[in-house]
Design an enzyme around this catalytic site. Sequence first.
Site, PDB file in Angstrom:
ATOM      1  N   ASP A 258     -44.647  82.536 -75.502  1.00  0.00           N
ATOM      2  CA  ASP A 258     -43.781  82.570 -76.994  1.00  0.00           C
ATOM      3  C   ASP A 258     -43.193  80.946 -76.894  1.00  0.00           C
ATOM      4  O   ASP A 258     -43.814  80.026 -76.624  1.00  0.00           O
ATOM      5  CB  ASP A 258     -42.707  83.471 -76.826  1.00  0.00           C
ATOM      6  CG  ASP A 258     -42.233  84.024 -78.074  1.00  0.00           C
ATOM      7  OD1 ASP A 258     -41.980  83.217 -78.900  1.00  0.00           O
ATOM      8  OD2 ASP A 258     -42.108  85.371 -78.548  1.00  0.00           O
ATOM      9  N   HIS A 292     -44.957  79.204 -78.922  1.00  0.00           N
ATOM     10  CA  HIS A 292     -44.720  79.091 -80.313  1.00  0.00           C
ATOM     11  C   HIS A 292     -43.819  78.020 -80.768  1.00  0.00           C
ATOM     12  O   HIS A 292     -44.269  77.463 -82.037  1.00  0.00           O
ATOM     13  CB  HIS A 292     -44.175  80.400 -80.712  1.00  0.00           C
ATOM     14  CG  HIS A 292     -45.053  81.817 -80.673  1.00  0.00           C
ATOM     15  ND1 HIS A 292     -46.534  81.410 -80.542  1.00  0.00           N
ATOM     16  CD2 HIS A 292     -44.794  82.926 -80.481  1.00  0.00           C
ATOM     17  CE1 HIS A 292     -46.886  82.900 -80.246  1.00  0.00           C
ATOM     18  NE2 HIS A 292     -45.910  83.742 -80.169  1.00  0.00           N
TER      19      HIS A 292
END
Length: 524
Positions: A258, A292
């Site tokens: 992430d 991300h």
Amino acid sequence: MKPTLKTARNLSLCLAFFLMLANKASAQKYFNVQDYGAKADSSTLATVAIQKAIAAAVKVGGGTIYFGPGKYLTGPIHLKSNINILIDAGAELHFSDNFDHYLPAVPSRWEGTMVNNFSPLFYAYEAENISITGRGLINGNGKKWWATSENFANVQPTKYMEIFKQNNKNVIAPDLKGWIERGFLRPPFIQFMFCKNVLIQGIKIINSPFWTVNPQFCENVTVQGVTIENPPSPNTDGINPESCRYVHISDCHISVGDDCITIKSGKDRDGRRMNVPAENYTITNTTMLSGHGGVVIGSEMSGGVKKIVISNCVFDGTDRGIRIKSARGRGGVVEDIRVSNIIMKNIQDEAIVLNMQYAKTEVEPVSERTPIFRNIHFSNITGVDINVAGKIVGIEELPVDQITFNDIQMDAKEGFNLLNASNIEFHQVTVNAKNGSALKTDNVTNLELNGFKTNKPLADSPVISLKNTSNVFIHNSWPKAGSPNFVSISGSKSSNFTIKNNNFKALKNPVIKSSEVKEKLVFD
């Protein structure tokens, strides 16, 4: 023989020296977990042995809990004040994936909401002078935990769901909506709550069940020289300091499932209830690969985020570079942010993005629910192989405000896009966009463009496209031949343009406007 004064003095000096050594040895006392029953071959669970070692250290005022070379299997480790966990080179801590080992529940914060949940793998509450150091490895063994999130559509009721409900009867359920349906909440890897003087240094961390390094409400936190590697996996952020003061992150190497580094301060009503900002952070000399986002602020920023410095970092292969995100309902202020000396390459989405519409919401009156982005500055940034150079998306009732870009070089498929923003400045910014204009705006007020340019003009697009944009100052530009126009102006709200001290000799029609723009343009 009768002792002489000199002999007595020498004896006193020797005694003082040995006392000094004894005090020093006591101050640096090591507690080897193997002396308390831990096995270095991962044959038995070492949790109790580690607890005994920590208890012994606490009795003498603190010390170093030592893990020598070998593999140790353990459940959660709870630190107390003045405890250093030293994981030496060649030592590996492998955390159990038996969920029962992380009960009973402890006070925690999860995605910005205060809860009672599974114990984090490393945990401390209201402790001081705590650290995890060394050149060893800690493995969160997260695969089984990840499955509870990835397969949530098929989750069946379990005892863990019931335990969570019983322990969280007063939790504001809507603030965790979407996560509760997954059954129960995974624990962070390292979560220290309400602690002071925290150090995490040198270690390598892999396979976190959830967020990896997650101090909460802490003061004076240092994360230095740490390597974090999580494979593609749900919500395995790297370093997430929430509602902390005086945080120092440096010399780290992060590749995760992430965001690499995320700054947060609580979510919605519960975040505003706690009302503790994230403030005075420095992030520097760090490389960030898969993730991300490189450095992200939000979206849980209801307590506010302020006084953040991000510098001397490399983002290579993250989905986004610098990302600041929020939505109506969050509230909180993001302000006084400085980003400088950054290299970005192979960015899959935006190199820089400020987005106040992270969730789909309707326009509403300004209130404590309204997020605020202001006084944010970017400088000395180079981006190559970028998808979108930058994007600002404000909300109609409260635009993003006071944003500056200085000395930016971007090679991207698309340029900058600005929506609902005010007091925006570009100084010596070069954007080489493969498609469309290097800069597009809509509903923007007070825009200054100083030396804005592209080195690769496109025959089918103006360099700058301004729509419903007012109070614009364009100066010190020297566009190259190749574009049909340097500036295109449209929208009935466009007005008040000052265009001067530019060299437009290479273009036949440097500035054009649509018929709906009523103001007469004067430029030189």
